[in-house]
Scaffold this active site. Sequence first.
Site, PDB file in Angstrom:
ATOM      1  N   THR A  97     -30.494 -14.067  29.184  1.00  0.00           N
ATOM      2  CA  THR A  97     -29.849 -15.152  29.929  1.00  0.00           C
ATOM      3  C   THR A  97     -29.394 -14.620  31.284  1.00  0.00           C
ATOM      4  OG1 THR A  97     -27.754 -14.617  28.849  1.00  0.00           O
ATOM      5  CG2 THR A  97     -28.988 -16.480  27.946  1.00  0.00           C
ATOM      6  N   ASP A  99     -27.040 -16.838  33.279  1.00  0.00           N
ATOM      7  CA  ASP A  99     -26.398 -18.135  33.461  1.00  0.00           C
ATOM      8  C   ASP A  99     -25.671 -18.252  34.803  1.00  0.00           C
ATOM      9  OD1 ASP A  99     -27.255 -18.589  30.883  1.00  0.00           O
ATOM     10  OD2 ASP A  99     -25.247 -18.699  29.990  1.00  0.00           O
ATOM     11  N   GLN A 155     -27.844 -23.341  33.057  1.00  0.00           N
ATOM     12  CA  GLN A 155     -29.061 -22.704  32.529  1.00  0.00           C
ATOM     13  C   GLN A 155     -30.347 -23.387  33.015  1.00  0.00           C
ATOM     14  OE1 GLN A 155     -28.570 -22.351  28.143  1.00  0.00           O
ATOM     15  NE2 GLN A 155     -28.445 -20.172  28.619  1.00  0.00           N
ATOM     16  N   TYR A 158     -33.026 -20.772  32.164  1.00  0.00           N
ATOM     17  CA  TYR A 158     -33.266 -20.589  30.721  1.00  0.00           C
ATOM     18  C   TYR A 158     -33.863 -21.849  30.094  1.00  0.00           C
ATOM     19  CZ  TYR A 158     -31.978 -18.988  25.965  1.00  0.00           C
ATOM     20  OH  TYR A 158     -31.980 -18.590  24.649  1.00  0.00           O
TER      21      TYR A 158
HETATM   22  N1  CAA Z   1     -20.302 -29.338  31.673  1.00  0.00           N
HETATM   23  C1  CAA Z   1     -19.807 -30.033  32.707  1.00  0.00           C
HETATM   24  N2  CAA Z   1     -19.142 -29.460  33.715  1.00  0.00           N
HETATM   25  C2  CAA Z   1     -18.963 -28.140  33.649  1.00  0.00           C
HETATM   26  C3  CAA Z   1     -19.427 -27.360  32.596  1.00  0.00           C
HETATM   27  C4  CAA Z   1     -20.117 -28.018  31.574  1.00  0.00           C
HETATM   28  N3  CAA Z   1     -20.600 -27.366  30.514  1.00  0.00           N
HETATM   29  N4  CAA Z   1     -19.116 -26.068  32.832  1.00  0.00           N
HETATM   30  C5  CAA Z   1     -18.450 -26.042  34.000  1.00  0.00           C
HETATM   31  N5  CAA Z   1     -18.327 -27.303  34.488  1.00  0.00           N
HETATM   32  C6  CAA Z   1     -17.680 -27.754  35.703  1.00  0.00           C
HETATM   33  C7  CAA Z   1     -16.338 -27.089  35.852  1.00  0.00           C
HETATM   34  O1  CAA Z   1     -15.350 -27.848  35.200  1.00  0.00           O
HETATM   35  C8  CAA Z   1     -16.151 -27.093  37.356  1.00  0.00           C
HETATM   36  O2  CAA Z   1     -15.825 -28.383  37.795  1.00  0.00           O
HETATM   37  P1  CAA Z   1     -14.978 -28.597  39.173  1.00  0.00           P
HETATM   38  O3  CAA Z   1     -15.809 -28.019  40.271  1.00  0.00           O
HETATM   39  O4  CAA Z   1     -14.821 -30.070  39.230  1.00  0.00           O
HETATM   40  O5  CAA Z   1     -13.695 -27.854  38.944  1.00  0.00           O
HETATM   41  C9  CAA Z   1     -17.554 -26.790  37.836  1.00  0.00           C
HETATM   42  O6  CAA Z   1     -18.447 -27.289  36.812  1.00  0.00           O
HETATM   43  C10 CAA Z   1     -17.745 -25.314  37.960  1.00  0.00           C
HETATM   44  O7  CAA Z   1     -19.008 -25.080  38.393  1.00  0.00           O
HETATM   45  P2  CAA Z   1     -19.413 -23.608  38.696  1.00  0.00           P
HETATM   46  O8  CAA Z   1     -20.786 -23.592  39.271  1.00  0.00           O
HETATM   47  O9  CAA Z   1     -18.338 -22.956  39.528  1.00  0.00           O
HETATM   48  O10 CAA Z   1     -19.438 -23.008  37.234  1.00  0.00           O
HETATM   49  P3  CAA Z   1     -18.813 -21.649  36.774  1.00  0.00           P
HETATM   50  O11 CAA Z   1     -19.318 -20.581  37.663  1.00  0.00           O
HETATM   51  O12 CAA Z   1     -17.369 -21.785  36.557  1.00  0.00           O
HETATM   52  O13 CAA Z   1     -19.460 -21.487  35.326  1.00  0.00           O
HETATM   53  C11 CAA Z   1     -21.261 -20.993  33.876  1.00  0.00           C
HETATM   54  C12 CAA Z   1     -20.819 -21.727  35.133  1.00  0.00           C
HETATM   55  C13 CAA Z   1     -21.100 -19.487  34.046  1.00  0.00           C
HETATM   56  C14 CAA Z   1     -22.717 -21.301  33.662  1.00  0.00           C
HETATM   57  C15 CAA Z   1     -20.416 -21.495  32.694  1.00  0.00           C
HETATM   58  O14 CAA Z   1     -20.405 -22.907  32.693  1.00  0.00           O
HETATM   59  C16 CAA Z   1     -20.988 -21.031  31.377  1.00  0.00           C
HETATM   60  O15 CAA Z   1     -20.964 -19.854  31.039  1.00  0.00           O
HETATM   61  N6  CAA Z   1     -21.523 -21.965  30.603  1.00  0.00           N
HETATM   62  C17 CAA Z   1     -22.108 -21.674  29.299  1.00  0.00           C
HETATM   63  C18 CAA Z   1     -23.565 -21.617  29.428  1.00  0.00           C
HETATM   64  C19 CAA Z   1     -24.172 -21.481  28.056  1.00  0.00           C
HETATM   65  O16 CAA Z   1     -23.915 -22.234  27.126  1.00  0.00           O
HETATM   66  N7  CAA Z   1     -25.041 -20.497  27.926  1.00  0.00           N
HETATM   67  C20 CAA Z   1     -25.675 -20.305  26.648  1.00  0.00           C
HETATM   68  C21 CAA Z   1     -25.918 -18.835  26.479  1.00  0.00           C
HETATM   69  S1  CAA Z   1     -26.452 -18.463  24.827  1.00  0.00           S
HETATM   70  C22 CAA Z   1     -28.023 -18.999  24.779  1.00  0.00           C
HETATM   71  O17 CAA Z   1     -28.606 -19.407  25.740  1.00  0.00           O
HETATM   72  C23 CAA Z   1     -28.700 -18.892  23.443  1.00  0.00           C
HETATM   73  C24 CAA Z   1     -29.334 -20.156  23.072  1.00  0.00           C
HETATM   74  O18 CAA Z   1     -30.533 -20.251  23.119  1.00  0.00           O
HETATM   75  C25 CAA Z   1     -28.518 -21.258  22.561  1.00  0.00           C
END
Ligand code: CAA
Length: 252
Positions: A97, A99, A155, A158
């Site tokens: 990943t 991300d 993602q 991904y």
């Molecule tokens: N849905 C909606 N809004 C979201 C959100 C979500 N899931 N996540 C963040 N936001 C919003 C925040 O609330 C924030 O809003 P405001 O600007 O209004 O405050 C904004 O989006 C932040 O955006 P950024 O671009 O600044 O996001 P970030 O840098 O804080 O985080 C991220 C982004 C690192 C991707 C984080 O959201 C994260 O780690 N997400 C999880 C991703 C995930 O599930 N990965 C799976 C890995 S495991 C895998 O992939 C295995 C598999 O096959 C299942």
Amino acid sequence: MSASSATRLALVTGGLGGLGTEICRQLAQAGRRVIAADLPASEARLAAFGEATAAFGDAIRYEALDVSDHEACVAMIGHHEREHSGVDILVNAAGITRDASLRKMTPAQWHDLMRVNLDGVFNTSHAVVEGMTARGFGRIVNISSVNGQTGQFGQVNYSAAKAGVHGFSMALARETARKGVTVNTVSPGYCDTPMVAAVPAEIRAQIIAGIPVGRLGQPADIARAVTFLTADDAGYLTGVNLPVNGGYFMSF
Ligand code: CAA
């Protein structure tokens, strides 16, 4: 000559990984000889793998492989074609990943992921397909993801690669169907692996709360699906995507 079912050779990429190790174990349990292919690893990681697979003795071996390197895939698989009976079962479980939301994603985060998660599937499949079709038997299982089916915030790379993996599988399934080679996808949901442990705790908790079964998947849940699809008598199952996600995403 094709190997008998008891001695078929399985190559599992990402074999040292969270899902890969358990896939190796279950394939060995099913009587396969298994090569766990993964990047060169630290002594500690190899020792942990050795411990996890010790019960299977020589049936599971580790070989260093970078799936993003086409020449390396051709060389390794070619060696097994020439010197041994060839690779009968290929499981593409290598995946990473990188991300980040699209506005923050760098080209390197996009390309690094594509090179492993999508090019890697091309590279290994390209190297095994000739031998499998010539021998009239093969099982290819590509590990996709629920996030390829639904998309996930952060993602685009991904999700695109994992959706691409199933498109690849369906197309190749058509090309090899008459030659005894099946090509399928397993799409895990969120599993109890280091990859998912790296998701921020608050987001992970929200995800787990949305899983109908009420828990993360275990690597054994995924390995069971791979073992099923790679069985000798699974020849009528091809081009299928088998979701294993605890009900997190249901579709028809
Ligand atoms: N849905 C909606 N809004 C979201 C959100 C979500 N899931 N996540 C963040 N936001 C919003 C925040 O609330 C924030 O809003 P405001 O600007 O209004 O405050 C904004 O989006 C932040 O955006 P950024 O671009 O600044 O996001 P970030 O840098 O804080 O985080 C991220 C982004 C690192 C991707 C984080 O959201 C994260 O780690 N997400 C999880 C991703 C995930 O599930 N990965 C799976 C890995 S495991 C895998 O992939 C295995 C598999 O096959 C299942």
